[in-house]
Motif scaffolding. Sequence first.
Motif, short mmCIF file in Angstrom:
data_model
loop_
_atom_site.label_atom_id
_atom_site.label_comp_id
_atom_site.label_asym_id
_atom_site.label_seq_id
_atom_site.Cartn_x
_atom_site.Cartn_y
_atom_site.Cartn_z
N HIS A 171 -4.48 -8.07 -3.57
CA HIS A 171 -3.44 -7.91 -2.74
C HIS A 171 -2.60 -9.17 -2.63
N LYS A 172 -3.14 -10.11 -2.78
CA LYS A 172 -2.19 -11.63 -2.47
C LYS A 172 -1.33 -11.45 -3.80
N HIS A 173 -1.88 -11.33 -5.00
CA HIS A 173 -0.98 -11.38 -6.17
C HIS A 173 0.30 -10.47 -5.98
N LEU A 174 0.06 -9.11 -5.65
CA LEU A 174 0.90 -7.99 -5.44
C LEU A 174 2.12 -8.50 -4.40
N ALA A 175 1.53 -9.00 -3.49
CA ALA A 175 2.34 -9.52 -2.29
C ALA A 175 3.56 -10.70 -2.58
N GLU A 176 2.55 -11.55 -3.42
CA GLU A 176 3.58 -12.67 -4.02
C GLU A 176 4.51 -12.11 -4.94
N GLN A 177 4.20 -11.40 -5.75
CA GLN A 177 5.16 -10.80 -6.65
C GLN A 177 6.37 -10.09 -6.21
N GLU A 178 5.96 -9.16 -5.16
CA GLU A 178 6.95 -8.34 -4.40
C GLU A 178 7.71 -9.33 -3.51
N TYR A 179 7.39 -10.01 -2.90
CA TYR A 179 8.03 -11.32 -1.67
C TYR A 179 7.94 -12.40 -2.43
N SER A 180 8.30 -13.05 -3.53
CA SER A 180 8.10 -14.42 -4.19
C SER A 180 8.82 -15.47 -3.13
N GLU A 181 9.91 -14.95 -2.46
CA GLU A 181 10.40 -15.92 -1.57
C GLU A 181 9.52 -16.41 -0.30
N SER A 182 8.36 -15.81 -0.36
CA SER A 182 7.65 -15.84 1.16
C SER A 182 6.11 -16.70 0.37
N SER B 60 1.08 -13.12 17.86
CA SER B 60 1.45 -11.84 17.54
C SER B 60 0.62 -11.45 16.30
N VAL B 61 0.30 -10.26 16.39
CA VAL B 61 -0.64 -9.82 15.10
C VAL B 61 -0.11 -8.35 14.55
N LYS B 62 -0.07 -8.20 13.26
CA LYS B 62 0.42 -6.79 12.91
C LYS B 62 -0.60 -6.90 11.44
N SER B 63 -0.60 -5.53 11.21
CA SER B 63 -1.20 -5.36 9.80
C SER B 63 -0.27 -4.41 9.09
N ALA B 64 -0.54 -4.36 7.74
CA ALA B 64 0.07 -3.39 6.92
C ALA B 64 -0.66 -3.30 5.57
N GLY B 65 -0.05 -2.14 4.75
CA GLY B 65 -0.83 -1.91 3.51
C GLY B 65 0.17 -1.77 2.41
N LEU B 66 -0.12 -2.46 1.38
CA LEU B 66 0.68 -2.13 0.14
C LEU B 66 0.90 -0.87 -0.43
N ALA C 179 -11.30 -1.22 21.06
CA ALA C 179 -10.52 0.11 20.60
C ALA C 179 -9.58 -0.04 19.51
N LEU C 180 -9.52 0.90 18.49
CA LEU C 180 -8.66 0.96 17.33
C LEU C 180 -7.92 2.09 17.32
N ASN C 181 -6.50 1.79 18.14
CA ASN C 181 -5.68 3.24 18.11
C ASN C 181 -4.61 2.76 17.19
N HIS C 182 -4.55 3.53 16.00
CA HIS C 182 -3.86 2.68 14.80
C HIS C 182 -3.06 3.76 14.04
N SER C 183 -1.74 3.40 13.50
CA SER C 183 -1.00 4.16 12.75
C SER C 183 -0.55 3.23 11.67
N SER C 184 -0.70 3.80 10.27
CA SER C 184 -0.61 2.81 9.08
C SER C 184 0.87 2.73 8.95
N ALA C 185 0.84 1.40 8.15
CA ALA C 185 2.32 1.02 8.05
C ALA C 185 2.38 0.27 6.68
N LYS C 186 3.33 0.62 5.87
CA LYS C 186 3.57 0.07 4.51
C LYS C 186 3.92 -1.35 4.64
N LEU C 187 3.65 -2.27 3.91
CA LEU C 187 4.17 -3.63 3.56
C LEU C 187 5.69 -3.65 3.52
N SER C 188 6.32 -4.46 4.15
CA SER C 188 7.66 -4.57 3.79
C SER C 188 8.47 -5.75 4.16
N LYS C 189 9.56 -5.83 3.63
CA LYS C 189 10.22 -7.16 3.67
C LYS C 189 10.65 -7.62 5.05
#
Length: 150
Positions: free
Chosen positions: A87-98, A33-39, A61-71
């Motif tokens: 992006h990696k460093h920001l995600a690691e800071q925000e979601y350090s448990e992951s 399963s694949v999803k995408s998100a933005g910081l 085809a790209l039929n897309h609505s943007s979504a914010k990265l979330s827990k």
Amino acid sequence: MNILFVCTGNTCRSPMAEVLFKSAASRKKLDVSVKSAGLFAPENGKASLYAVEALFEKNIALNHSSAKLSKEKVEWADLVLTMTEQHKHLAEQEYSESKDKIYTLKEYVKGENGDISDPFGGSLSDYQKTRDELGHLLEELAKRLSRKSK
């Protein structure tokens, strides 16, 4: 396996990566399963017109609505693949448990540092270059995951 692609605004690179990988995974018959998100993505923003056009050239085809990265999205994912080191460093800071499941795409696929170029604000040619760069990496990712699942 659940895979989440992450970029800045979720209008160019990560949605392109999402649909390109879905296509590659389908050809390899991967159970993903694949999803995408933005910081810093706006909720329900549209994909860049050039991203749509660059993919259309490849019959994707790209039929897309943007979504914010979330827990919730990070917890859903088995693997979080970012477009850049920042992006990696920001995600690691925000979601350090992951932290253990967050990688840049190039790091995970090729074992090397490096960013996927951001075509935002550029020409169609810029988007085509990014599409092709992503396409090669995502084909490699699909091959790698296919070998792992056997």
